[in-house]
Design an enzyme around this catalytic site. Structure first.
Site, PDB file in Angstrom:
ATOM      1  N   ASP A  69       0.809  -1.225   0.000  1.00 46.37           N
ATOM      2  CA  ASP A  69       0.000   0.000   0.000  1.00 46.37           C
ATOM      3  C   ASP A  69       0.841   1.273   0.000  1.00 46.37           C
ATOM      4  O   ASP A  69       1.993   1.288   0.416  1.00 46.37           O
ATOM      5  CB  ASP A  69      -0.989   0.008   1.168  1.00 46.37           C
ATOM      6  N   GLU A 125      -0.652  -2.306   5.173  1.00 47.76           N
ATOM      7  CA  GLU A 125       0.315  -2.224   6.273  1.00 47.76           C
ATOM      8  C   GLU A 125       0.213  -0.888   6.989  1.00 47.76           C
ATOM      9  O   GLU A 125       0.364  -0.817   8.208  1.00 47.76           O
ATOM     10  CB  GLU A 125       1.733  -2.433   5.740  1.00 47.76           C
TER      11      GLU A 125
END
Length: 400
Positions: A69, A125
């Site tokens: 991400d 994350e």
């Protein structure tokens, strides 16, 4: 093949996706893995997560993890492959992690060793939800159980330099939202209102005493106010205000102390101001402490050193946070995580090197992770990260 991974990296960097929205990134990962011989690919694990499994006969099972991400940051690097998505950027280097793991997967496929490699491409994350989301989606039941879990994170240090330590490596993290409820009114008549902005401002200053009085303990907690919101015009006293905090701690007792202190001080500010209601205090986006398993960590770092990679042991843990450790904890398996530099070493002057040696920190003019100007050098970062992951993985696959 090297040029291919450079192109993959540039594409990922130019097309970042926020936590939980990594749909195109996941498709790219799955397509790249399926193009490699031997990899079994499962998509949509814990949301947008992708898991690749390479079976090469009897032997150990090694898990390798990369997060996918990006962050809500407007890129200011000036790169010709800069983000094309307004307000979204790979400001933490997860595009390096994804590309490096794909490159390692390609090498493991081309030159397999007995055993099984499980490549985890993890979403979300940055919110602390991604690793646990994959675990909750049956990761341990659906895929081979690991002997060890390995992971790495790019940093603005000289490319290829590896930093790690056994034991506590990174802090636990909690985000905090405090909402003060006041009584709005006209700025010309503050005596008729209960100003929630003053409550918030006073709390932000007062909270610094919480960490100041913990400086005598090892690994002092860090508490940072990242945002304060209230009102919309200078002549209006708002009804509510909001404070956003980032809390970093290294032990459960320290975390509990800080959480209790934040709650107590927020309630005291509201009471002192005569607020009509108690404030609302929310804790969210929790990251656990990242713990490197002793023994296994020394072995992996020795392997990297023997592979001619520069390795430095850290004296103290860092205050950044990761959810990588959730995998090893859930699997009851050892886990080892390291930081690897991604900046052209030629950028570091003699003065920079002297500063790093004396202060044990990066010179302040180097953009760090989460900066709008953070830009690893892919020509150096990717080969180093691929080599580090391959070196550690092959050693673990051949270990008796």
């Amino acid at each position: 093949m090297t040029e291919h991974w450079q192109q993959v990296y540039r594409h990922l960097h130019a097309h970042p996706e926020l936590s939980g929205e990594e749909h195109a990134t996941a498709r790219l990962v799955a397509d790249e893995l399926r193009a490699l011989p031997g990899w079994e690919v499962t998509e949509n694990v814990g949301g947008t997560g992708v898991v690749g499994v390479l079976h090469s006969g009897p032997g150990p099972v090694v898990w390798l993890r990369a997060d996918m991400d990006a962050l809500p940051v407007q890129e200011e690097t000036g790169l010709d492959y800069a983000s094309t998505v307004p307000g979204v950027m790979h400001a933490c280097g997860h595009d390096v992690h994804v590309t490096a793991l794909l490159g390692a997967c390609a090498e493991l496929s081309a030159n397999p060793l007995p055993g099984t490699v499980v490549a985890l491409f993890q979403p979300a994350e940055e919110t602390g939800a991604g690793a646990q989301g994959m675990i909750n989606d049956g990761l341990l039941d659906r895929f081979p159980h690991p002997r060890i879990v390995l992971g790495q994170h790019v940093s603005p240090l000289p490319a290829g330099l590896i930093l790690s330590r056994p034991g506590t490596l990174m802090a636990a993290s909690d985000s905090v939202r405090i909402t003060f409820l006041g009584k709005g009114g006209h700025a010309s008549q503050p005596h008729t209102a209960v100003d929630p902005l003053l409550m918030a401002a006073s709390l932000v200053v007062r909270l610094q005493s919480l960490t100041a009085r913990r400086t005598a303990i090892a690994s002092t907690p860090v508490l940072t106010a990242g945002a304060l919101h209230a009102g919309s015009r200078p002549n209006i006293i708002a009804d509510t205000s909001e404070v956003l905090l980032s809390l970093r701690t290294f032990t459960d007792s320290s975390r509990n102390h800080m959480i209790e202190g934040i709650q107590r001080m927020a309630e005291a500010e509201a009471a002192a101001a005569g607020a009509p209601q108690e404030p609302k205090v929310e804790f969210y986006d929790h990251f656990p402490v990242t713990e490197n398993t002793p023994g296994d960590t020394e072995r992996v770092l020795a392997t990297l050193t023997a592979g001619n990679l520069p390795v430095m042991s850290m004296d103290n843990p860092i205050t950044g946070s990761e959810d990588f450790g959730a995998f090893g904890t859930a699997a009851k398996a050892p886990s080892v995580f390291w930081h690897i530099g991604g900046t052209d070493p030629a950028r570091f002057t003699e003065a920079d090197q002297a500063y790093m040696l004396s202060e044990g920190a990066l010179p302040p003019h180097f953009p760090s992770n989460h900066s709008s100007r953070f830009a690893p050098d892919p020509a150096r970062a990717l080969p180093a990260a691929i080599t580090a992951m391959l070196t550690a993985t092959r050693a673990e696959l051949t270990r008796p």
